[in-house]
Design an enzyme around this catalytic site. Structure first.
Site, PDB file in Angstrom:
ATOM      1  N   SER A  79     -18.450  -2.242  10.285  1.00 51.22           N
ATOM      2  CA  SER A  79     -17.991  -2.945  11.465  1.00 51.22           C
ATOM      3  C   SER A  79     -16.479  -3.204  11.418  1.00 51.22           C
ATOM      4  CB  SER A  79     -18.818  -4.245  11.575  1.00 51.22           C
ATOM      5  OG  SER A  79     -18.763  -4.765  12.849  1.00 51.22           O
ATOM      6  N   ASP A  96     -23.640  -1.047  15.578  1.00 55.87           N
ATOM      7  CA  ASP A  96     -22.893  -1.761  14.542  1.00 55.87           C
ATOM      8  C   ASP A  96     -23.560  -1.691  13.161  1.00 55.87           C
ATOM      9  OD1 ASP A  96     -21.537  -3.846  13.064  1.00 55.87           O
ATOM     10  OD2 ASP A  96     -20.810  -4.542  15.011  1.00 55.87           O
TER      11      ASP A  96
END
Ligand SMILES: Nc1ncnc2c1ncn2[C@@H]1O[C@@H]2COP(=O)(O)O[C@H]2[C@H]1O
Length: 588
Positions: A334, A448
């Site tokens: 991320s 993500d």
């Protein structure tokens, strides 16, 4: 065969005697063959005479773990034998090997004559158990091969320079070339026993020697020229087990003037290399990195996700650099992946700060709010900014080995990005479901990395031996009622400017997406040799403006943690040299 056993240990003497008296059996095991499987009964003790064995554990749903290698003069299968259970791991011949086997009863009877046998065995078992616990996932290679992929300038001078860098780390090392092609097996065993590291080097035209090298080493480097395309058919000289266990790496020699490597993806695809290292002509720093990689002193930096809290990574990196801690591998999830990518791009502290500010702090990339059919934002701004900062760079063309993780919603597993376009990988890794539209790749839906692996330190462990520095910004804050307050009215909330952060639903989605990864997080913290946890109380994952306080928190936490260490980071997993072992406590 009687006289050639390594006879400087009590165990070796015991086996030599049992062999002479006919109690121990001798057999050869071709490279790739299995000696025993986990769960097999332990009715004999094995002793390796020549060759190499590898112990592997395979836990449900996990990457296979390479526990360690067994060298000539060492036993195999002793753990189950001693505690009367079944074998705990798979034992495979990594090269053609010769093994002695002694039945259980005969071993215990013989051990009674010499108590030092059990003492030796206990020490060895403790060492192996410790090693297994420390997640050394790629074994502890000491015999390396270097094979030139194509004819051209000789690679031996490069390997000689590498040897000097390994010596500078306090190890004995020798470089052996094609002149040794006709040496007997004993010669190889002696050279390998007498040095901490042995580097066999084969030039492209040394066909017979290349085959010998490919069968004789713990790990192989193929050496090619980065400014040329890979050969259309890359012949392989690696033995089956090396290839199957992904123990073949690629070194690409790069011109000193190259701003960035190019075309490396094709090389990785053609050679099926497990890892790629770029080596600049006369580049001492690259050479030293490779020496650290080979000796287990390379530092892997792992940066967790956490939205704006991940700005702390920028400060942590400053503290690492200030103290001269090398960064040899870098990875993240991320927003941690974004900072990791910046390091791999070669951004210095100033450039990192300028670019992160421009991309995330000065104006939010998440304010292209959309009607939420797939996500709350259109994702176009994020795409533009990734393009601005990472252009069309491919992961393999980064100077530093880099990875990031995303979560594959189609397969339900995490996705490791080690090749392919950098910005596509980053786009997948930062796409929090509901906030940004997911990325897609060959029909797979990627979101993500935080959803499945927000702190991939354990992933780093699977391809590098040295210490891992983890910076984890997920700690210490889960959701509270403050995060889900209802704005008094949507209009006053908008008027306050808070909408730029993204609505509170972002915090809710983030927490919902990551709530189940707690166990995984614990494993990753455990995989970190140095764990840095910046204090980020009061900084929310949506606080895109909180750059300075977050950077400072990262800097302070990293400085405190690093300054409290009693050894340089790179040497935290340093294995003792043969000379140091000899000078250590007597084994009698
Ligand atoms: N870290 C290690 N390095 C080398 N060998 C190991 C390691 N851990 C376990 N082993 C070997 O793997 C074997 C698996 O079967 P056993 O449990 O009988 O005995 C074990 C040891 O011989």
């Amino acid at each position: 065969m009687e006289t050639s056993l390594n006879d400087d240990t009590a165990l070796a003497r015991l086996f030599a005697k049992q062999w002479r008296e006919g109690a121990a059996a001798w057999f050869s095991l071709p490279g790739g063959a299995t000696l025993f499987e986990p769960g097999d009964a332990a009715d004999q003790l094995f002793f390796l005479k020549t060759g190499r064995l590898g112990a592997f554990r395979r836990d449900e749903g996990q990457e296979p773990l390479f526990l360690g290698v067994i060298r000539p003069g060492e036993p195999a299968g002793e753990m189950a034998l001693v505690d009367g259970t079944v074998h705990s791991a798979e034992m495979v011949a990594l090269r053609d090997s010769e093994v002695l086997a002694l039945p259980r009863r005969a071993f215990f009877a013989a051990a009674e004559d010499d108590p030092s046998v059990m003492l030796e065995l206990s020490r060895l078992m403790l060492r192996r158990a410790r090693q297994a616990r420390s997640h050394a996932a790629i074994g502890d290679p000491s015999v390396y091969g270097f094979i030139a992929v194509e004819p051209g300038a000789a690679i031996r001078p490069i390997v000689e320079r590498l040897a000097r860098c390994i010596e500078a780390l306090g190890y004995s090392v020798t470089v052996e070339g094609g002149e040794s092609a006709h040496a007997p097996t004993e010669w190889f065993s002696n050279v390998e026993r007498g040095h901490d590291f042995v580097l066999y080097v084969a030039e492209a035209d040394e066909t017979a020697w290349k085959h010998i090298v490919g069968r004789q080493v713990d790990r192989l480097f193929r050496v090619g020229r980065g400014d040329r395309p890979p050969p259309s058919q890359a012949p392989t000289y690696a033995s089956g087990p090396l290839q199957e266990r992904r123990l073949v790496d690629l070194i690409l020699l790069q011109s000193a003037r190259a701003e960035r490597p190019q075309g490396s993806e094709a090389w990785v695809a053609a050679t099926q290399a497990a890892r790629l290292f770029h080596l600049r002509e006369n580049g001492l720093a690259d050479m030293q990195r490779l020496a650290r990689v080979m000796t287990g002193q390379s530092v892997g930096l792992v940066l967790s996700g956490g939205g704006a809290r991940a700005y702390a990574h920028v400060g942590a990196v400053q503290a690492l650099r200030e103290r001269g801690v090398p960064i040899d591998f870098v990875g993240g999830a991320s927003m941690g992946a974004i900072v990791a990518a910046g390091i791999a791009m070669g951004w210095d502290d100033g450039e990192m700060e300028t670019r992160i500010r421009r991309a995330f702090v000065d104006t939010s990339p998440l304010d292209d709010i959309a009607f939420p059919l797939i996500a709350m934002t259109r994702g176009e701004k994020v795409d533009q900014r990734l393009a601005e900062h990472f252009a069309e760079v491919e992961i393999s063309d980064l100077w530093l080995p880099f990875f990031c993780v995303s979560s594959n919603l189609t397969s339900g597993t995490y996705q490791l990005h080690r090749t392919g376009g950098l910005r596509n990988a980053l786009r997948a890794s930062i796409s929090l479901p509901g906030v940004l539209p997911p990325a897609t790749d060959h029909g797979q839906v990627l979101v993500d990395g935080a959803v499945m692996k927000n702190f991939p330190a354990d992933v780093m462990r699977s391809f590098q031996l040295g210490p891992i520095v983890g910076v984890d910004v997920t700690r210490g804050r889960s959701i509270t009622s403050d995060d889900v307050y209802r704005p008094p009215s949507i209009w006053s909330w908008i008027a306050s400017g808070d909408w730029r952060k993204g609505p509170p639903i972002v915090a809710l989605l983030m927490r919902a997406a990551t709530v189940t990864t707690g166990r995984d997080l614990a494993a990753s913290r455990e995989a970190s040799d140095v764990l840095i946890t910046p204090k980020l109380e009061g900084i929310d994952i949506r606080d895109w403006r909180a750059f300075e306080p977050a950077v400072k928190a990262g800097y302070v936490a990293a400085s405190l943690t690093l300054d409290a260490l009693n050894r340089p980071v790179a040497s935290l997993r340093r294995r003792p040299s043969l000379a140091e072992q000899r000078a250590g406590p007597a084994t009698g």
